[in-house]
Every structure is written in C-alpha cells, then in structure tokens.
Design a protein around this motif. Structure first.
Motif, PDB file in Angstrom:
ATOM      1  N   LYS A   1      -9.781   0.852  -6.077  1.00 33.13           N
ATOM      2  CA  LYS A   1     -10.318   0.372  -7.349  1.00 33.13           C
ATOM      3  C   LYS A   1     -10.581  -1.131  -7.291  1.00 33.13           C
ATOM      4  O   LYS A   1     -11.649  -1.621  -7.720  1.00 33.13           O
ATOM      5  CB  LYS A   1      -9.344   0.708  -8.478  1.00 33.13           C
ATOM      6  CG  LYS A   1      -9.850   0.400  -9.875  1.00 33.13           C
ATOM      7  CD  LYS A   1      -9.431  -0.948 -10.406  1.00 33.13           C
ATOM      8  CE  LYS A   1      -7.941  -1.052 -10.623  1.00 33.13           C
ATOM      9  NZ  LYS A   1      -7.587  -2.344 -11.284  1.00 33.13           N
ATOM     10  N   ASP A   2      -9.632  -1.869  -6.738  1.00 26.91           N
ATOM     11  CA  ASP A   2      -9.807  -3.321  -6.620  1.00 26.91           C
ATOM     12  C   ASP A   2     -10.960  -3.675  -5.679  1.00 26.91           C
ATOM     13  O   ASP A   2     -11.683  -4.652  -5.904  1.00 26.91           O
ATOM     14  CB  ASP A   2      -8.510  -3.961  -6.126  1.00 26.91           C
ATOM     15  CG  ASP A   2      -7.407  -3.929  -7.181  1.00 26.91           C
ATOM     16  OD1 ASP A   2      -7.733  -3.729  -8.371  1.00 26.91           O
ATOM     17  OD2 ASP A   2      -6.225  -4.095  -6.824  1.00 26.91           O
ATOM     18  N   ARG A   3     -11.138  -2.862  -4.632  1.00 24.52           N
ATOM     19  CA  ARG A   3     -12.274  -3.086  -3.722  1.00 24.52           C
ATOM     20  C   ARG A   3     -13.597  -2.892  -4.432  1.00 24.52           C
ATOM     21  O   ARG A   3     -14.549  -3.660  -4.258  1.00 24.52           O
ATOM     22  CB  ARG A   3     -12.190  -2.119  -2.533  1.00 24.52           C
ATOM     23  CG  ARG A   3     -11.664  -2.753  -1.250  1.00 24.52           C
ATOM     24  CD  ARG A   3     -11.652  -1.727  -0.140  1.00 24.52           C
ATOM     25  NE  ARG A   3     -12.860  -1.804   0.674  1.00 24.52           N
ATOM     26  CZ  ARG A   3     -13.180  -0.916   1.592  1.00 24.52           C
ATOM     27  NH1 ARG A   3     -12.424   0.161   1.765  1.00 24.52           N
ATOM     28  NH2 ARG A   3     -14.265  -1.076   2.326  1.00 24.52           N
ATOM     29  N   LEU A   4     -13.659  -1.843  -5.216  1.00 23.71           N
ATOM     30  CA  LEU A   4     -14.872  -1.591  -5.983  1.00 23.71           C
ATOM     31  C   LEU A   4     -15.222  -2.775  -6.880  1.00 23.71           C
ATOM     32  O   LEU A   4     -16.365  -3.226  -6.933  1.00 23.71           O
ATOM     33  CB  LEU A   4     -14.689  -0.341  -6.845  1.00 23.71           C
ATOM     34  CG  LEU A   4     -15.236   0.988  -6.309  1.00 23.71           C
ATOM     35  CD1 LEU A   4     -14.745   2.132  -7.180  1.00 23.71           C
ATOM     36  CD2 LEU A   4     -16.749   0.961  -6.285  1.00 23.71           C
TER      37      LEU A   4
ATOM     38  N   LYS B   1      -2.917   3.695  -2.971  1.00 23.27           N
ATOM     39  CA  LYS B   1      -4.203   3.623  -2.291  1.00 23.27           C
ATOM     40  C   LYS B   1      -5.352   3.612  -3.297  1.00 23.27           C
ATOM     41  O   LYS B   1      -6.363   2.933  -3.097  1.00 23.27           O
ATOM     42  CB  LYS B   1      -4.347   4.794  -1.317  1.00 23.27           C
ATOM     43  CG  LYS B   1      -3.397   4.724  -0.127  1.00 23.27           C
ATOM     44  CD  LYS B   1      -3.588   5.913   0.800  1.00 23.27           C
ATOM     45  CE  LYS B   1      -2.638   5.837   1.988  1.00 23.27           C
ATOM     46  NZ  LYS B   1      -2.782   7.021   2.881  1.00 23.27           N
ATOM     47  N   PHE B   2      -5.176   4.369  -4.370  1.00 24.33           N
ATOM     48  CA  PHE B   2      -6.184   4.374  -5.425  1.00 24.33           C
ATOM     49  C   PHE B   2      -6.359   2.963  -5.993  1.00 24.33           C
ATOM     50  O   PHE B   2      -7.484   2.500  -6.213  1.00 24.33           O
ATOM     51  CB  PHE B   2      -5.775   5.337  -6.540  1.00 24.33           C
ATOM     52  CG  PHE B   2      -6.769   5.436  -7.662  1.00 24.33           C
ATOM     53  CD1 PHE B   2      -7.707   6.453  -7.684  1.00 24.33           C
ATOM     54  CD2 PHE B   2      -6.779   4.508  -8.694  1.00 24.33           C
ATOM     55  CE1 PHE B   2      -8.643   6.540  -8.718  1.00 24.33           C
ATOM     56  CE2 PHE B   2      -7.703   4.582  -9.728  1.00 24.33           C
ATOM     57  CZ  PHE B   2      -8.639   5.608  -9.737  1.00 24.33           C
TER      58      PHE B   2
ATOM     59  N   HIS C   1     -17.038   5.388  -4.144  1.00 26.42           N
ATOM     60  CA  HIS C   1     -17.005   6.327  -5.261  1.00 26.42           C
ATOM     61  C   HIS C   1     -16.339   7.631  -4.827  1.00 26.42           C
ATOM     62  O   HIS C   1     -15.413   8.132  -5.486  1.00 26.42           O
ATOM     63  CB  HIS C   1     -18.442   6.566  -5.737  1.00 26.42           C
ATOM     64  CG  HIS C   1     -18.546   7.458  -6.933  1.00 26.42           C
ATOM     65  ND1 HIS C   1     -19.752   7.693  -7.566  1.00 26.42           N
ATOM     66  CD2 HIS C   1     -17.633   8.185  -7.601  1.00 26.42           C
ATOM     67  CE1 HIS C   1     -19.544   8.509  -8.586  1.00 26.42           C
ATOM     68  NE2 HIS C   1     -18.274   8.835  -8.621  1.00 26.42           N
ATOM     69  N   ARG C   2     -16.789   8.177  -3.706  1.00 24.07           N
ATOM     70  CA  ARG C   2     -16.218   9.443  -3.226  1.00 24.07           C
ATOM     71  C   ARG C   2     -14.737   9.279  -2.882  1.00 24.07           C
ATOM     72  O   ARG C   2     -13.910  10.141  -3.212  1.00 24.07           O
ATOM     73  CB  ARG C   2     -17.000   9.924  -1.995  1.00 24.07           C
ATOM     74  CG  ARG C   2     -18.405  10.444  -2.309  1.00 24.07           C
ATOM     75  CD  ARG C   2     -18.979  11.173  -1.095  1.00 24.07           C
ATOM     76  NE  ARG C   2     -19.107  10.282   0.056  1.00 24.07           N
ATOM     77  CZ  ARG C   2     -20.167   9.522   0.299  1.00 24.07           C
ATOM     78  NH1 ARG C   2     -21.200   9.532  -0.543  1.00 24.07           N
ATOM     79  NH2 ARG C   2     -20.215   8.753   1.379  1.00 24.07           N
ATOM     80  N   LYS C   3     -14.393   8.186  -2.197  1.00 22.74           N
ATOM     81  CA  LYS C   3     -12.992   7.966  -1.811  1.00 22.74           C
ATOM     82  C   LYS C   3     -12.096   7.860  -3.049  1.00 22.74           C
ATOM     83  O   LYS C   3     -10.967   8.365  -3.056  1.00 22.74           O
ATOM     84  CB  LYS C   3     -12.881   6.696  -0.978  1.00 22.74           C
ATOM     85  CG  LYS C   3     -13.452   6.816   0.427  1.00 22.74           C
ATOM     86  CD  LYS C   3     -13.280   5.503   1.190  1.00 22.74           C
ATOM     87  CE  LYS C   3     -13.833   5.615   2.607  1.00 22.74           C
ATOM     88  NZ  LYS C   3     -13.674   4.346   3.362  1.00 22.74           N
ATOM     89  N   LEU C   4     -12.603   7.203  -4.066  1.00 22.22           N
ATOM     90  CA  LEU C   4     -11.807   7.025  -5.281  1.00 22.22           C
ATOM     91  C   LEU C   4     -11.467   8.379  -5.895  1.00 22.22           C
ATOM     92  O   LEU C   4     -10.318   8.638  -6.278  1.00 22.22           O
ATOM     93  CB  LEU C   4     -12.596   6.173  -6.284  1.00 22.22           C
ATOM     94  CG  LEU C   4     -11.805   5.585  -7.450  1.00 22.22           C
ATOM     95  CD1 LEU C   4     -10.961   4.416  -6.972  1.00 22.22           C
ATOM     96  CD2 LEU C   4     -12.743   5.121  -8.560  1.00 22.22           C
ATOM     97  N   PHE C   5     -12.448   9.256  -5.969  1.00 22.70           N
ATOM     98  CA  PHE C   5     -12.221  10.552  -6.597  1.00 22.70           C
ATOM     99  C   PHE C   5     -11.389  11.487  -5.719  1.00 22.70           C
ATOM    100  O   PHE C   5     -10.714  12.382  -6.230  1.00 22.70           O
ATOM    101  CB  PHE C   5     -13.560  11.206  -6.957  1.00 22.70           C
ATOM    102  CG  PHE C   5     -14.074  10.808  -8.311  1.00 22.70           C
ATOM    103  CD1 PHE C   5     -13.969  11.670  -9.383  1.00 22.70           C
ATOM    104  CD2 PHE C   5     -14.634   9.556  -8.509  1.00 22.70           C
ATOM    105  CE1 PHE C   5     -14.438  11.297 -10.640  1.00 22.70           C
ATOM    106  CE2 PHE C   5     -15.104   9.178  -9.755  1.00 22.70           C
ATOM    107  CZ  PHE C   5     -15.002  10.047 -10.829  1.00 22.70           C
ATOM    108  N   ASP C   6     -11.403  11.266  -4.411  1.00 21.68           N
ATOM    109  CA  ASP C   6     -10.642  12.128  -3.498  1.00 21.68           C
ATOM    110  C   ASP C   6      -9.203  11.668  -3.329  1.00 21.68           C
ATOM    111  O   ASP C   6      -8.338  12.457  -2.913  1.00 21.68           O
ATOM    112  CB  ASP C   6     -11.314  12.159  -2.121  1.00 21.68           C
ATOM    113  CG  ASP C   6     -12.647  12.899  -2.141  1.00 21.68           C
ATOM    114  OD1 ASP C   6     -12.869  13.680  -3.094  1.00 21.68           O
ATOM    115  OD2 ASP C   6     -13.465  12.674  -1.223  1.00 21.68           O
ATOM    116  N   GLU C   7      -8.918  10.404  -3.632  1.00 24.45           N
ATOM    117  CA  GLU C   7      -7.596   9.839  -3.343  1.00 24.45           C
ATOM    118  C   GLU C   7      -6.526  10.429  -4.265  1.00 24.45           C
ATOM    119  O   GLU C   7      -6.716  10.552  -5.478  1.00 24.45           O
ATOM    120  CB  GLU C   7      -7.636   8.308  -3.515  1.00 24.45           C
ATOM    121  CG  GLU C   7      -6.371   7.607  -3.092  1.00 24.45           C
ATOM    122  CD  GLU C   7      -5.981   7.956  -1.667  1.00 24.45           C
ATOM    123  OE1 GLU C   7      -4.929   8.621  -1.503  1.00 24.45           O
ATOM    124  OE2 GLU C   7      -6.740   7.589  -0.748  1.00 24.45           O
TER     125      GLU C   7
END
Length: 346
Positions: free
Chosen positions: A26-29, A21-22, A10-16
């Motif tokens: 997203k696909d990993r989530l 890379k986003f 969650h944090r990585k998604l919002f920081d990217e």
C-alpha cells in the motif's frame, strides 16, 4: 530503478494475505503512483475497501481514500459506506470532504439511526457540529468514539435540521491575559514562554468545544473557592488568575507519562487522593497539610510548600506514588523556576 507498473501492484495488493506485506504494498502504491496517478490509486483503494479480503485493511484504507479524494469526488462511495458498519465512522469525514454542507441530510439520518454503530452516530454529530458551528459537541470528549448514547444531542440536531441547517457561532477561544504578549516580570516571561509552546501545539490540533493547552484568565468563582481554602504565594496566585491552565499536558521524557498542570477550575479536585479522601470527606492523615498539589506526572504529585512562602513564591516538591509512604524531594526552588522548567520541556 524501474517503477513497478500500477497494474502489477494492484494485483499484488488484492492477492496479499499477510497484513504487514499488505501495508508495504500500500505504501509503495502511494509513494510511486499517488501523485501522478492519484485517481487510479484512489480507485484501487476504493475497490479494496468494498471487497478486499483483509477486513481490517478495508477500514484502514478509508483515511488514505479521503486523503486522495478531492472535493466533489467519491460522494457515492462515501454515501454507500454509511451503511457499512466497518466503514461508516470514517465515511463521515469523506462525506464532508466530498460534499461539504450537502452531506448534512445524510449525516443527520445516520445520527438518528438507532441500528447504526454508536461511534458512527457520534462521529456524524461531531462532524455536523464542526462544520456548522452548532454546539452539539459542547463539553464532550474530543474523540466521539468515546461518547455515550445519552450524550448524543439528537433532539437538538433534528431541531436544527427542521430549521433549515442554520450556521452557528462555534466556540469562542478562552480569554487570555494581555501580558502574555508583552511580559515584564519573571513570572510573566515564564508564562509567555510556555504559552508560545502551547500555541504551537494548538495550531497542530485544537477543538474549541473542549479546549486544551491554553493559559487563560480564570473564572472568579473558581478563584473565590481557592482563596477561601488556601493562602497562596503571590506568584502562584497571579498565575492562576491570569494564566490558569486549561487541560495543559506536557509530553516529555522528564515526566512519567507526561505532566498535567492544574488550573483554577480543577485545583480543589486535584487534591483528591492526596490530601483529601472524597469518599469519607476527610483529610488524609499521611499527607503534609501544607503541600498543595499543582501538577502530576502519572499520579506522581508536584506540590507547592505553602509553609515555606518567601518573597511571594514557594518551593516545589515531588514524590513517587505507590511506595507505601510519601518521600518528598525538593524539585524546584520556586514556582517560577518550575514554570520555566515546564516551558522548556513543552
């Protein structure tokens, strides 16, 4: 391998800040947590759609949010998105999934808003037509994103609303010939093979407001115009009568940009630019007058040689366009052979 905690992703998604890379995050989530923690992943995506820093991804995430949402969920979010220009188009689908027919009022209001994006207004009307069975989308392009303002049947939509949102009858499927189910002749068997392939495509995607990939019984008026202009070989004439193509497109590597097979409704117009100049209303001198264009692949014509009719059929020739002059080559010995080739490629 340990699964990355949801909070960390969650944090990585919002920081990217890198779009590629986003996409991977997203696909990993979705892959790691989409099934077991569906609601949490859905809410993360909703939060990003509201305030994420990559603006294009705020839009792209809408399809994932709709897929993750169950009927009855996220109605407030999708309703709020109707007022966000970047999200309103996809919010229409979310409204229907979340609220069903209860979304009618909000979507009629969107369709009537002249300050809203045209594509979103058109999407609302298209969605209303599909769910209600009312023919607001008759004769229009499948993608409402390509509709023009004057094509929005807003008066009909508002009248339907005033009448209490009655269900319509939708669109009937094109009428097909019974021989497709019990073929006997070589022509019928070839047509039935093609129909089987087209039916599989229709099951994946079909909009009866503008049907595609059908072999249907032709309109007698169209056949009358054709008979008045050409003496056709028996097999091709029966093909048009019983199995006239409706927007049949064969996507295959053997055909440049795919093969468009013409039906009775479009056969006369299909000669434009080849045998006929619609501007000067004159025959084009360079075109062999006995060649009838019955299909094209990226504007490369496939033609029946009407001067070589034998045993109720005729050979098919083709040529590349844009070469300065037409250089035709024999492509198939008969229309039935050509039809079998199409059926194999479909």
């Amino acid at each position: 391998m340990a699964v990355a905690p949801l909070a960390a992703l969650h944090r990585k998604l919002f920081d990217e800040t890198d779009g590629n890379k986003f996409a991977r995050l997203k696909d990993r989530l979705l892959k790691k947590h989409g099934a077991d923690e569906r609601c949490a992943v859905r809410d993360i995506f909703i939060a990003y759609a509201k305030e994420g820093q990559l603006l294009h991804w705020r839009t792209f995430l809408m399809t994932d949010i709709i897929a993750l949402a169950e009927p009855g969920e996220c109605g407030d979010f999708f309703t709020a998105c109707l007022d966000v220009p970047e999200l309103s188009y996809w919010a229409v689908d979310g409204m229907f999934k979340s609220m069903g027919k209860a979304a009618y009022g909000s979507l009629v209001a969107l369709a009537a808003r002249e300050d809203a994006k045209l594509s979103a207004r058109a999407k609302a009307i298209k969605g209303l037509a599909i769910v209600s069975g009312q023919p607001f989308d008759r004769g229009l392009m499948l993608d409402p994103g390509h509709w023009k303002a004057e094509q929005l049947r807003l008066a009909e939509v508002l009248a339907w609303q005033a009448d209490g949102y009655p269900d319509g009858h939708g669109f009937a499927a094109p009428a097909t010939h019974p021989s497709l189910a019990a073929p006997q002749s070589a022509l019928e068997k070839a047509a039935a093979r093609l129909e089987k392939k087209l039916a599989a495509q229709r099951r994946r995607q079909q909009d009866l407001a503008r049907p595609s990939n059908w072999l249907a019984i032709a309109d007698p008026a169209d056949l009358g115009q054709i008979d008045a202009r050409w003496a056709l070989p028996r097999n091709y004439q029966r093909f048009l009568v019983c199995y006239s193509p409706i927007r049949v497109h064969i996507a295959h590597a053997d055909y440049f940009q795919g093969l468009n097979v013409y039906g009775a409704a479009e056969l006369l117009k299909a000669q434009h630019g080849y045998a006929w100049n619609p501007v000067t209303q004159e025959a084009i001198a360079e075109w062999p007058e006995h060649y009838l264009v019955i299909a094209d692949a990226g504007a490369d014509p496939y033609c029946l040689d009407l001067a070589a009719i034998s045993d109720g059929d005729a050979p098919v020739y083709t040529a590349e366009h844009g070469m300065g002059a037409w250089h035709f080559e024999r492509h198939a010995d008969s229309f039935v052979d050509f039809l079998n080739e199409i059926a194999a490629a479909a």
